[in-house]
Design a protein around this motif. Structure first.
Motif, short mmCIF file in Angstrom:
data_model
loop_
_atom_site.label_atom_id
_atom_site.label_comp_id
_atom_site.label_asym_id
_atom_site.label_seq_id
_atom_site.Cartn_x
_atom_site.Cartn_y
_atom_site.Cartn_z
N VAL A 118 41.33 48.01 7.27
CA VAL A 118 42.11 48.78 6.25
C VAL A 118 42.21 50.06 6.66
O VAL A 118 41.23 50.58 7.03
CB VAL A 118 41.60 48.60 4.73
CG1 VAL A 118 42.68 48.89 3.82
CG2 VAL A 118 41.29 46.97 4.60
N HIS A 119 43.32 50.74 6.73
CA HIS A 119 43.52 52.35 6.70
C HIS A 119 44.13 52.59 5.49
O HIS A 119 44.87 52.27 5.09
CB HIS A 119 44.56 52.43 8.03
CG HIS A 119 44.23 51.88 9.39
ND1 HIS A 119 43.87 52.72 10.23
CD2 HIS A 119 44.21 50.41 9.72
CE1 HIS A 119 43.51 51.87 11.20
NE2 HIS A 119 44.00 50.72 11.13
N VAL A 120 43.36 53.75 5.16
CA VAL A 120 43.85 54.57 3.76
C VAL A 120 43.52 56.01 4.14
O VAL A 120 42.72 56.49 4.65
CB VAL A 120 42.71 54.30 2.77
CG1 VAL A 120 43.16 54.77 1.45
CG2 VAL A 120 42.48 52.66 2.64
N MET B 24 41.19 57.42 6.97
CA MET B 24 39.95 56.48 6.68
C MET B 24 40.28 55.26 7.26
O MET B 24 41.31 54.60 6.89
CB MET B 24 39.70 56.43 5.21
CG MET B 24 38.13 55.90 4.96
SD MET B 24 38.15 55.57 3.09
CE MET B 24 38.97 57.00 2.34
N GLN B 25 39.06 54.60 7.80
CA GLN B 25 39.45 53.30 8.36
C GLN B 25 38.36 52.33 7.93
O GLN B 25 36.89 52.98 8.11
CB GLN B 25 39.38 53.63 9.97
CG GLN B 25 39.97 52.38 10.82
CD GLN B 25 40.05 52.62 12.12
OE1 GLN B 25 40.54 53.62 12.59
NE2 GLN B 25 39.30 51.72 12.97
N ILE B 26 38.31 51.37 7.38
CA ILE B 26 37.49 50.40 6.74
C ILE B 26 37.46 49.07 7.29
O ILE B 26 38.46 48.38 7.47
CB ILE B 26 37.76 50.54 5.31
CG1 ILE B 26 38.04 51.81 4.53
CG2 ILE B 26 36.84 49.58 4.38
CD1 ILE B 26 38.74 51.93 3.42
N ILE C 128 52.13 49.74 3.30
CA ILE C 128 52.39 49.87 2.02
C ILE C 128 53.61 50.79 1.83
O ILE C 128 53.55 52.07 2.51
CB ILE C 128 51.22 50.55 1.06
CG1 ILE C 128 50.26 49.07 0.92
CG2 ILE C 128 51.72 50.72 -0.37
CD1 ILE C 128 50.50 47.90 0.51
N VAL D 45 48.63 53.08 3.36
CA VAL D 45 47.94 52.11 3.46
C VAL D 45 48.39 51.02 4.60
O VAL D 45 49.64 50.80 4.24
CB VAL D 45 47.46 51.41 2.21
CG1 VAL D 45 46.45 50.23 2.35
CG2 VAL D 45 46.97 52.43 0.80
N LEU E 36 49.42 57.78 -4.72
CA LEU E 36 50.25 56.78 -3.74
C LEU E 36 51.82 56.57 -3.80
O LEU E 36 52.47 56.82 -2.66
CB LEU E 36 49.49 55.49 -4.20
CG LEU E 36 50.03 54.19 -3.31
CD1 LEU E 36 49.64 54.29 -1.95
CD2 LEU E 36 49.53 53.05 -4.00
N PHE F 204 47.19 47.42 5.95
CA PHE F 204 46.23 46.15 6.10
C PHE F 204 46.45 45.47 7.45
O PHE F 204 47.38 44.76 7.74
CB PHE F 204 46.45 45.05 5.04
CG PHE F 204 46.07 45.54 3.77
CD1 PHE F 204 44.61 45.77 3.25
CD2 PHE F 204 47.09 45.99 2.70
CE1 PHE F 204 44.52 46.08 2.13
CE2 PHE F 204 46.67 46.49 1.66
CZ PHE F 204 45.58 46.65 1.13
N ASP G 262 43.21 59.52 3.35
CA ASP G 262 42.16 60.03 2.49
C ASP G 262 43.04 60.91 1.44
O ASP G 262 42.51 61.01 0.24
CB ASP G 262 41.49 61.13 3.19
CG ASP G 262 40.46 60.55 4.45
OD1 ASP G 262 39.96 59.60 4.19
OD2 ASP G 262 40.54 60.93 5.72
N GLY H 58 44.46 48.40 -5.86
CA GLY H 58 44.97 49.76 -5.88
C GLY H 58 46.27 49.85 -5.07
O GLY H 58 46.89 50.70 -5.30
N ILE I 105 42.01 54.48 -5.23
CA ILE I 105 43.55 54.84 -4.83
C ILE I 105 44.00 55.48 -6.04
O ILE I 105 43.93 54.91 -7.20
CB ILE I 105 44.04 53.65 -4.31
CG1 ILE I 105 43.69 53.32 -2.94
CG2 ILE I 105 45.63 53.89 -4.27
CD1 ILE I 105 44.43 51.92 -2.44
#
Lengths: 214, 214
Positions: B161-163, A1-3, B85, B131, B179, B133, B165, A19, B174
């Motif tokens: 931001v990359h998270v 996911m890219q935000i 992270i 994650v 994590l 940033f 899924d 988080g 999160i």
């Protein structure tokens, strides 16, 4: 996911940050107002900086109405604050001091905490905290003055350190087991520092057996 | 025990700070030099700042000879960096990237890590980090320029931001268990974030049963 954070509201941005950036140490910051009222509040946007100058920082955001929190106003006006370290034994009282109290009411009294005198600065230490760093405010970086939830970085020079002898080991270092510090996670969640593992430094890490975190 | 830090040497000051300010989150910072060499290094003097501007910071000290580390030089020269992270799965590789490599050699290659493209900035992300940033350098506070071990604060604005899924729960937050972030203690020691407990906020904390950290 890219935000793209520009498309998130402030609460969503904040939740993503608290988080992902875990576990966070807690600065339990005591200050005194110019009129002499003691204030105490926890901040988990907190970090050491360096040994030269011997310094640390914490980041008290503006309130939702854009005004500055008491801790920031006091650290700015008096140039002094104390960072107390939070342990399992005082975690509940620490959380209680996050309560928004009426002006002039001390969080020490509210949470049943006792003020211990500092050696160099005026703000008191938290009695029972195993480590306290007495600090002089060196610089405050205000990233969004007057803006709701605007960021601030308070940089302090450490002028005196108090350490409870009971947490020092035979090598004259702080024993993490006896310290029993508490870390901050998201929401209402905290973590312990009891599950620890050593990992060799640098190139040696690649040849070591995989660390076991259980 | 009451300690005047002016009477301690730099190593003693540092050990006191990293022993007391725990657990610390780890910023695994990737940068790129102006000539295009990727760099990756861990920093545990790391904190979020605020949601407005959406920002974080980390503190890369000068080297013992007073010069600036590659990460600081790159973040300053190019105005870009990425904070990745660190989880249990990549903790060993993270420690390997703390190794002091010859100029022009990439820590990605050294630690067997793969560069993943960023969306907005040039420095790559760490493939496998849950994650990342992407940041633009907003301000660098140099507290002791040119001094051995001198402190610096690099303030970055988060632009993407990359998270993964896989770490998001059904409430779109999160999940700390998925994590599995790793925290930094003193010396070679790290801690897990698996032992967690909730503590009610503010006044409610005083009426709650004592938290159990075991």
């Amino acid at each position: 996911m890219q935000i793209d954070p520009a498309k998130l509201d402030i609460t969503e941005r904040y939740k993503l940050q608290i988080g992902a950036i875990v576990p966070r140490p807690i600065a339990w910051v005591s200050t005194r107002s110019e009129s002499g009222v003691s204030n105490l509040a926890p901040f988990s946007f907190f970090s050491g900086i360096a040994s030269e100058p011997y310094s640390l920082l914490f980041c008290p955001s503006n309130k939702p109405d854009g005004t500055e929190k008491d801790t920031l106003r006091n650290a700015s006006a008096t140039g002094e604050f104390v960072v107390n370290i939070v342990t399992e034994a005082q975690a509940q009282q620490m959380s209680a001091t996050a309560e928004n109290l009426p002006d002039g009411e001390s969080e020490f009294d509210f949470a049943g905490l006792i003020e211990a005198p500092s050696a160099v600065v005026k703000p008191p230490r938290v009695a029972g905290a195993p480590v306290s760093f007495e600090c002089r405010t060196r610089e405050i970086v205000r990233l969004a003055p007057g803006m709701p939830n605007g960021g601030n970085v308070v940089i302090g020079e450490i002028v005196q350190v108090h350490v409870d002898d009971a947490i020092i080991d035979e090598r004259r270092r702080i024993d993490p087991e006896r310290l029993a510090a508490v870390g901050r996670m998201a929401g209402l969640t905290y973590c312990s520092t009891r599950q620890r593992v050593d990992i060799p430094f640098g190139a040696k890490a690649l040849d070591a057996p995989a660390p076991s975190f259980t």
